[in-house]
Design a protein around this motif. Structure first.
Motif, PDB file in Angstrom:
ATOM      1  N   SER A   1       4.070   1.015 -52.157  1.00 35.82           N
ATOM      2  CA  SER A   1       5.045   2.078 -51.936  1.00 35.82           C
ATOM      3  C   SER A   1       4.671   3.346 -52.689  1.00 35.82           C
ATOM      4  CB  SER A   1       6.447   1.623 -52.354  1.00 35.82           C
ATOM      5  OG  SER A   1       6.448   1.237 -53.703  1.00 35.82           O
ATOM      6  N   HIS A   2       4.055   3.181 -53.857  1.00 36.56           N
ATOM      7  CA  HIS A   2       3.667   4.331 -54.680  1.00 36.56           C
ATOM      8  C   HIS A   2       2.394   4.985 -54.164  1.00 36.56           C
ATOM      9  CE1 HIS A   2       1.539   0.854 -56.057  1.00 36.56           C
ATOM     10  NE2 HIS A   2       0.806   1.541 -56.891  1.00 36.56           N
ATOM     11  N   LEU A   3       1.640   4.282 -53.289  1.00 37.50           N
ATOM     12  CA  LEU A   3       0.406   4.848 -52.746  1.00 37.50           C
ATOM     13  C   LEU A   3       0.649   5.534 -51.399  1.00 37.50           C
ATOM     14  CD1 LEU A   3      -2.079   1.929 -53.449  1.00 37.50           C
ATOM     15  CD2 LEU A   3      -1.979   4.125 -54.616  1.00 37.50           C
TER      16      LEU A   3
ATOM     17  N   THR B   1       5.927   5.114 -47.280  1.00 36.37           N
ATOM     18  CA  THR B   1       5.626   4.180 -46.208  1.00 36.37           C
ATOM     19  C   THR B   1       5.846   2.773 -46.713  1.00 36.37           C
ATOM     20  OG1 THR B   1       3.972   5.650 -45.289  1.00 36.37           O
ATOM     21  CG2 THR B   1       3.845   3.333 -44.635  1.00 36.37           C
ATOM     22  N   SER B   2       6.529   1.946 -45.953  1.00 35.86           N
ATOM     23  CA  SER B   2       6.798   0.579 -46.382  1.00 35.86           C
ATOM     24  C   SER B   2       5.636  -0.302 -46.039  1.00 35.86           C
ATOM     25  CB  SER B   2       8.065   0.059 -45.697  1.00 35.86           C
ATOM     26  OG  SER B   2       8.283  -1.282 -46.041  1.00 35.86           O
ATOM     27  N   SER B   3       4.745  -0.547 -47.007  1.00 36.45           N
ATOM     28  CA  SER B   3       3.584  -1.372 -46.745  1.00 36.45           C
ATOM     29  C   SER B   3       3.154  -2.093 -47.985  1.00 36.45           C
ATOM     30  CB  SER B   3       2.424  -0.525 -46.206  1.00 36.45           C
ATOM     31  OG  SER B   3       2.054   0.425 -47.151  1.00 36.45           O
ATOM     32  N   SER B   4       2.408  -3.185 -47.772  1.00 39.20           N
ATOM     33  CA  SER B   4       1.925  -3.980 -48.884  1.00 39.20           C
ATOM     34  C   SER B   4       0.846  -4.905 -48.394  1.00 39.20           C
ATOM     35  CB  SER B   4       3.057  -4.772 -49.538  1.00 39.20           C
ATOM     36  OG  SER B   4       2.583  -5.419 -50.684  1.00 39.20           O
ATOM     37  N   SER B   5       0.364  -5.779 -49.288  1.00 39.06           N
ATOM     38  CA  SER B   5      -0.671  -6.719 -48.913  1.00 39.06           C
ATOM     39  C   SER B   5      -0.462  -8.019 -49.637  1.00 39.06           C
ATOM     40  CB  SER B   5      -2.045  -6.159 -49.291  1.00 39.06           C
ATOM     41  OG  SER B   5      -3.055  -7.067 -48.965  1.00 39.06           O
ATOM     42  N   SER B   6      -1.047  -9.047 -49.118  1.00 41.75           N
ATOM     43  CA  SER B   6      -1.019 -10.330 -49.794  1.00 41.75           C
ATOM     44  C   SER B   6      -2.330 -11.028 -49.594  1.00 41.75           C
ATOM     45  CB  SER B   6       0.120 -11.195 -49.268  1.00 41.75           C
ATOM     46  OG  SER B   6      -0.064 -11.483 -47.911  1.00 41.75           O
TER      47      SER B   6
ATOM     48  N   PRO C   1      -4.382   0.788 -47.508  1.00 36.51           N
ATOM     49  CA  PRO C   1      -2.938   0.583 -47.684  1.00 36.51           C
ATOM     50  C   PRO C   1      -2.091   1.024 -46.504  1.00 36.51           C
ATOM     51  CG  PRO C   1      -3.885   1.339 -49.734  1.00 36.51           C
ATOM     52  CD  PRO C   1      -4.997   1.392 -48.706  1.00 36.51           C
ATOM     53  N   SER C   2      -2.413   2.153 -45.889  1.00 36.03           N
ATOM     54  CA  SER C   2      -1.584   2.639 -44.781  1.00 36.03           C
ATOM     55  C   SER C   2      -1.702   1.770 -43.537  1.00 36.03           C
ATOM     56  CB  SER C   2      -1.940   4.091 -44.441  1.00 36.03           C
ATOM     57  OG  SER C   2      -3.303   4.185 -44.052  1.00 36.03           O
ATOM     58  N   ASN C   3      -2.679   0.871 -43.484  1.00 35.40           N
ATOM     59  CA  ASN C   3      -2.830  -0.036 -42.355  1.00 35.40           C
ATOM     60  C   ASN C   3      -2.357  -1.454 -42.662  1.00 35.40           C
ATOM     61  OD1 ASN C   3      -3.834   1.912 -40.658  1.00 35.40           O
ATOM     62  ND2 ASN C   3      -5.978   1.471 -41.116  1.00 35.40           N
ATOM     63  N   VAL C   4      -1.653  -1.610 -43.781  1.00 35.76           N
ATOM     64  CA  VAL C   4      -1.046  -2.898 -44.119  1.00 35.76           C
ATOM     65  C   VAL C   4       0.454  -2.660 -44.214  1.00 35.76           C
ATOM     66  CG1 VAL C   4      -1.012  -4.855 -45.707  1.00 35.76           C
ATOM     67  CG2 VAL C   4      -3.113  -3.527 -45.418  1.00 35.76           C
ATOM     68  N   LEU C   5       1.209  -3.207 -43.251  1.00 39.34           N
ATOM     69  CA  LEU C   5       2.626  -2.912 -43.130  1.00 39.34           C
ATOM     70  C   LEU C   5       3.470  -4.119 -43.496  1.00 39.34           C
ATOM     71  CD1 LEU C   5       2.455  -1.048 -39.695  1.00 39.34           C
ATOM     72  CD2 LEU C   5       2.151  -0.109 -41.997  1.00 39.34           C
ATOM     73  N   MET C   6       4.672  -3.854 -44.037  1.00 34.35           N
ATOM     74  CA  MET C   6       5.596  -4.911 -44.416  1.00 34.35           C
ATOM     75  C   MET C   6       6.751  -4.989 -43.426  1.00 34.35           C
ATOM     76  SD  MET C   6       4.594  -6.306 -47.326  1.00 34.35           S
ATOM     77  CE  MET C   6       5.993  -6.843 -48.297  1.00 34.35           C
ATOM     78  N   ASP C   7       7.115  -6.225 -43.039  1.00 35.79           N
ATOM     79  CA  ASP C   7       8.295  -6.369 -42.193  1.00 35.79           C
ATOM     80  C   ASP C   7       9.532  -6.561 -43.060  1.00 35.79           C
ATOM     81  OD1 ASP C   7       8.374  -9.040 -43.006  1.00 35.79           O
ATOM     82  OD2 ASP C   7       7.500  -9.808 -41.148  1.00 35.79           O
ATOM     83  N   GLU C   8      10.681  -6.841 -42.413  1.00 35.54           N
ATOM     84  CA  GLU C   8      11.929  -6.948 -43.160  1.00 35.54           C
ATOM     85  C   GLU C   8      11.948  -8.130 -44.123  1.00 35.54           C
ATOM     86  OE1 GLU C   8      12.256  -9.053 -39.210  1.00 35.54           O
ATOM     87  OE2 GLU C   8      11.579  -7.096 -39.926  1.00 35.54           O
ATOM     88  N   ASN C   9      11.072  -9.101 -43.906  1.00 36.73           N
ATOM     89  CA  ASN C   9      10.967 -10.255 -44.806  1.00 36.73           C
ATOM     90  C   ASN C   9       9.880 -10.074 -45.858  1.00 36.73           C
ATOM     91  OD1 ASN C   9      12.983 -11.751 -43.401  1.00 36.73           O
ATOM     92  ND2 ASN C   9      11.468 -12.165 -41.802  1.00 36.73           N
ATOM     93  N   LYS C  10       9.357  -8.861 -45.958  1.00 36.44           N
ATOM     94  CA  LYS C  10       8.291  -8.532 -46.897  1.00 36.44           C
ATOM     95  C   LYS C  10       7.030  -9.356 -46.636  1.00 36.44           C
ATOM     96  CE  LYS C  10      11.301  -6.782 -50.523  1.00 36.44           C
ATOM     97  NZ  LYS C  10      11.707  -6.869 -51.937  1.00 36.44           N
ATOM     98  N   THR C  11       6.782  -9.599 -45.360  1.00 32.82           N
ATOM     99  CA  THR C  11       5.551 -10.259 -44.937  1.00 32.82           C
ATOM    100  C   THR C  11       4.572  -9.178 -44.502  1.00 32.82           C
ATOM    101  OG1 THR C  11       6.743 -12.224 -44.197  1.00 32.82           O
ATOM    102  CG2 THR C  11       4.521 -11.895 -43.305  1.00 32.82           C
TER     103      THR C  11
END
Length: 198
Positions: free
Chosen positions: A187-189, A193-198, A19-29
């Motif tokens: 965000s809860h993990l 840190t602002s991050s996510s995955s798709s 999770p900490s190596n998957v980051l989200m940009d301002e467009n949630k990409t």
């Protein structure tokens, strides 16, 4: 990840997907970050080589890590949680509840009010895409690398979930809007840190 594994001239194995190596940009990409220990695979490398064996790497180790990341997201549990000791691991913990008792492991913040009230995954729209998503993640975390899908196959499964089709023998389930599009993510993990995955 599908691009790195299948569309580069030589496959790139990240080797540290979390999770900490998957980051989200301002467009949630989502963007994969930190290629510090990434490896290029030559055309003679076996796709099923086990990571860590005589220095070899495999795209299937990234597939495993991707599955774990999805399980972290839907359970709000880390693989290093104190509850996972001995032979007990996050994928095995989720696998013991799949598909009939997922409510025992899924973070209820990941689903809608209906499931939180009724307590039944099968009775809700959220439960149907969630069951499909978890089924895909469990396939990614199979013990044998040869039994794991490729990231191209995973990409196809996620697209079918987003577009309303289900995974495996499940059919006609709604889309996974709140998970793969809204950016609820990790965000809860990641403790802010602002991050996510798709």
């Amino acid at each position: 990840m599908a691009y790195l594994h299948h569309d580069c001239s030589l496959p790139v194995v990240h080797c540290d997907l979390k999770p900490s190596n998957v980051l989200m940009d301002e467009n949630k990409t989502a963007h994969v970050a930190d290629f510090g220990i990434a490896r290029l695979m030559s055309s003679t490398d076996s796709a099923s080589s086990k990571y860590g064996l005589r220095g070899q790497v495999s795209t299937k180790s990234d597939v495993f890590s991707f599955g774990v990341v999805i399980l972290e997201m839907v359970t709000s549990k880390r693989p290093t949680d104190d509850m996972f000791t001995g032979n007990k691991a996050l994928p095995n913990w989720v696998r013991t509840t799949y598909p009939e008792a997922l409510e025992k492991v899924v973070d209820r913040e990941m689903v809608g009010d209906e499931w939180r009230v009724e307590g039944s995954i099968e009775s809700t729209e959220q439960g149907s895409w969630l069951t499909s998503l978890i089924g895909m993640a469990l396939r990614c975390t199979r013990y044998s690398p040869a039994e794991r899908p490729t990231m191209r196959e995973v990409e196809g499964v996620l697209e079918r979930i987003v577009n309303g089709a289900a995974y495996g023998n499940l059919e006609g389930y709604p889309s996974v809007q709140s998970l793969l599009i809204s950016g609820y993510g990790f965000s809860h993990l990641n403790s802010g840190t602002s991050s996510s995955s798709s």
